[in-house]
Design a protein around this motif. Sequence first.
Motif, PDB file in Angstrom:
ATOM      1  N   UNK A   1       0.834  -1.211   0.000  1.00 50.52           N
ATOM      2  CA  UNK A   1       0.000   0.000   0.000  1.00 50.52           C
ATOM      3  C   UNK A   1       0.864   1.256   0.000  1.00 50.52           C
ATOM      4  N   UNK A   2       1.999   1.205   0.695  1.00 52.87           N
ATOM      5  CA  UNK A   2       2.922   2.340   0.709  1.00 52.87           C
ATOM      6  C   UNK A   2       3.472   2.600  -0.683  1.00 52.87           C
ATOM      7  N   UNK A   3       3.905   1.551  -1.358  1.00 54.35           N
ATOM      8  CA  UNK A   3       4.444   1.681  -2.713  1.00 54.35           C
ATOM      9  C   UNK A   3       3.363   2.164  -3.673  1.00 54.35           C
ATOM     10  N   UNK A   4       2.167   1.624  -3.551  1.00 54.91           N
ATOM     11  CA  UNK A   4       1.056   2.047  -4.400  1.00 54.91           C
ATOM     12  C   UNK A   4       0.778   3.536  -4.227  1.00 54.91           C
ATOM     13  N   UNK A   5       0.779   4.005  -2.983  1.00 59.71           N
ATOM     14  CA  UNK A   5       0.538   5.425  -2.704  1.00 59.71           C
ATOM     15  C   UNK A   5       1.634   6.298  -3.301  1.00 59.71           C
ATOM     16  N   UNK A   6       2.881   5.845  -3.205  1.00 56.80           N
ATOM     17  CA  UNK A   6       3.987   6.618  -3.755  1.00 56.80           C
ATOM     18  C   UNK A   6       3.900   6.697  -5.275  1.00 56.80           C
ATOM     19  N   UNK A   7       3.477   5.625  -5.918  1.00 59.71           N
ATOM     20  CA  UNK A   7       3.310   5.638  -7.374  1.00 59.71           C
ATOM     21  C   UNK A   7       2.190   6.596  -7.781  1.00 59.71           C
ATOM     22  N   UNK A   8       1.110   6.615  -7.010  1.00 59.23           N
ATOM     23  CA  UNK A   8       0.024   7.559  -7.288  1.00 59.23           C
ATOM     24  C   UNK A   8       0.505   8.998  -7.161  1.00 59.23           C
ATOM     25  N   UNK A   9       1.315   9.264  -6.141  1.00 53.65           N
ATOM     26  CA  UNK A   9       1.845  10.613  -5.930  1.00 53.65           C
ATOM     27  C   UNK A   9       2.721  11.054  -7.100  1.00 53.65           C
ATOM     28  N   UNK A  10       3.336  10.088  -7.779  1.00 56.85           N
ATOM     29  CA  UNK A  10       4.163  10.391  -8.950  1.00 56.85           C
ATOM     30  C   UNK A  10       3.339  10.533 -10.222  1.00 56.85           C
ATOM     31  N   UNK A  11       2.018  10.377 -10.100  1.00 61.52           N
ATOM     32  CA  UNK A  11       1.133  10.538 -11.248  1.00 61.52           C
ATOM     33  C   UNK A  11       0.828   9.270 -12.005  1.00 61.52           C
ATOM     34  N   UNK A  12       1.232   8.122 -11.470  1.00 64.44           N
ATOM     35  CA  UNK A  12       0.961   6.849 -12.140  1.00 64.44           C
ATOM     36  C   UNK A  12      -0.516   6.474 -11.984  1.00 64.44           C
ATOM     37  N   UNK A  13      -1.147   5.982 -13.042  1.00 67.04           N
ATOM     38  CA  UNK A  13      -2.519   5.500 -12.927  1.00 67.04           C
ATOM     39  C   UNK A  13      -2.550   4.141 -12.241  1.00 67.04           C
TER      40      UNK A  13
ATOM     41  N   UNK B   1      14.530   4.721   1.537  1.00 69.67           N
ATOM     42  CA  UNK B   1      15.140   3.737   0.645  1.00 69.67           C
ATOM     43  C   UNK B   1      14.094   3.138  -0.293  1.00 69.67           C
ATOM     44  N   UNK B   2      12.920   2.856   0.247  1.00 75.76           N
ATOM     45  CA  UNK B   2      11.826   2.337  -0.585  1.00 75.76           C
ATOM     46  C   UNK B   2      11.445   3.354  -1.647  1.00 75.76           C
ATOM     47  N   UNK B   3      11.371   4.620  -1.258  1.00 71.86           N
ATOM     48  CA  UNK B   3      10.973   5.672  -2.197  1.00 71.86           C
ATOM     49  C   UNK B   3      11.980   5.800  -3.337  1.00 71.86           C
ATOM     50  N   UNK B   4      13.278   5.640  -3.037  1.00 67.93           N
ATOM     51  CA  UNK B   4      14.288   5.703  -4.098  1.00 67.93           C
ATOM     52  C   UNK B   4      14.085   4.578  -5.110  1.00 67.93           C
ATOM     53  N   UNK B   5      13.709   3.396  -4.622  1.00 69.90           N
ATOM     54  CA  UNK B   5      13.450   2.275  -5.533  1.00 69.90           C
ATOM     55  C   UNK B   5      12.200   2.522  -6.366  1.00 69.90           C
ATOM     56  N   UNK B   6      11.189   3.121  -5.750  1.00 72.94           N
ATOM     57  CA  UNK B   6       9.962   3.452  -6.480  1.00 72.94           C
ATOM     58  C   UNK B   6      10.263   4.470  -7.583  1.00 72.94           C
ATOM     59  N   UNK B   7      11.108   5.443  -7.289  1.00 68.19           N
ATOM     60  CA  UNK B   7      11.494   6.438  -8.299  1.00 68.19           C
ATOM     61  C   UNK B   7      12.208   5.779  -9.476  1.00 68.19           C
ATOM     62  N   UNK B   8      13.077   4.806  -9.189  1.00 64.61           N
ATOM     63  CA  UNK B   8      13.776   4.101 -10.269  1.00 64.61           C
ATOM     64  C   UNK B   8      12.787   3.311 -11.121  1.00 64.61           C
ATOM     65  N   UNK B   9      11.840   2.644 -10.469  1.00 65.88           N
ATOM     66  CA  UNK B   9      10.811   1.902 -11.205  1.00 65.88           C
ATOM     67  C   UNK B   9       9.986   2.846 -12.063  1.00 65.88           C
ATOM     68  N   UNK B  10       9.599   3.972 -11.484  1.00 64.64           N
ATOM     69  CA  UNK B  10       8.789   4.957 -12.210  1.00 64.64           C
ATOM     70  C   UNK B  10       9.523   5.436 -13.466  1.00 64.64           C
ATOM     71  N   UNK B  11      10.823   5.677 -13.342  1.00 66.02           N
ATOM     72  CA  UNK B  11      11.616   6.123 -14.488  1.00 66.02           C
ATOM     73  C   UNK B  11      11.641   5.064 -15.586  1.00 66.02           C
TER      74      UNK B  11
ATOM     75  N   UNK C   1      11.414  -6.121  -8.235  1.00 71.75           N
ATOM     76  CA  UNK C   1      11.230  -6.278  -6.787  1.00 71.75           C
ATOM     77  C   UNK C   1      11.550  -4.962  -6.095  1.00 71.75           C
ATOM     78  N   UNK C   2      10.625  -4.509  -5.247  1.00 70.86           N
ATOM     79  CA  UNK C   2      10.867  -3.372  -4.370  1.00 70.86           C
ATOM     80  C   UNK C   2      11.201  -3.933  -2.995  1.00 70.86           C
ATOM     81  N   UNK C   3      12.433  -3.743  -2.563  1.00 64.39           N
ATOM     82  CA  UNK C   3      12.884  -4.247  -1.264  1.00 64.39           C
ATOM     83  C   UNK C   3      12.460  -3.245  -0.190  1.00 64.39           C
ATOM     84  N   UNK C   4      11.522  -3.666   0.660  1.00 61.65           N
ATOM     85  CA  UNK C   4      10.918  -2.745   1.630  1.00 61.65           C
ATOM     86  C   UNK C   4      11.219  -3.145   3.074  1.00 61.65           C
ATOM     87  N   UNK C   5      12.410  -3.696   3.308  1.00 63.02           N
ATOM     88  CA  UNK C   5      12.781  -4.068   4.674  1.00 63.02           C
ATOM     89  C   UNK C   5      13.432  -2.909   5.425  1.00 63.02           C
TER      90      UNK C   5
END
Length: 248
Positions: free
Chosen positions: A34-46, A203-213, A194-198
């Motif tokens: 849910x955290x990753x999903x929210x961060x992707x939405x904040x980046x404008x992802x549908x 750190x999770x947000x940096x991985x989400x940004x890389x995925x978004x790119x 894989x988003x490593x969220x341990x």
Amino acid sequence: MFNMFFLFVCLFFVFCCFSMFLVGLTGGIASGKSTVSSQLKELGCPVIDADVVARKVVEPQSPAYRLIVQHFGRDILLDNGEIDRQKLGQMIFSNPEKRRLLNSITHPEIHKEMFRQILLYFIKGYRYVILDVPLLFETRRLTRFLTHTVVVYCDPATQLSRLMHRDDLSQEEAEQRIAAQMPLKEKRGLASHVIENSGSREDTHRQVLRLHTKLEDSMEFLVVRAVAVAAVAGLGGLFLYTVRLLVS
């Protein structure tokens, strides 16, 4: 007539898949999906959240709602008329036949609504859509349509600790809930990303940004968008002409 309409919807969906791509997002209980999903939405992802869709399709007086009440009785309703999801969940937990019945009612409606939302994003010109589906690899109903799959992973000790803290559970209760799901390690092996969220949220947000790119830079299916739109428009005209012939 219904079969023709169903064929039209399926063909339209195929055209959508050729001119945009779909990304599956999943995880496990307390893994941080849910955290990753929210961060992707904040980046404008549908993002289309399957849990939100599942709640929507059983709202009072919807087709699925009426069938559920018909088969499971009015005892599953809250005072405001909504379905008591906890009570219904307890009813089907140890009864595979009732679980299959409920799934046969809700799954077609969930898929129909998800396809409707995908179509809306397609019309708006989005190059991809993220499908947030908790049981993505368990059911495998949608995996054939996905270009990328993303698993939000955390190590077992972190998952257990988070779940106990979040839901105020004993260690035994938390372990039972985790054991009832497909292991995160297994899901990790099935995913293309894989988003490593341990670790930390940063750190999770940096991985989400890389995925978004990566997703934003992908041009895999945009080349044929114009062709797909033209083809679907022609198919739509043929479908409407056929319907007029049938009803006249």
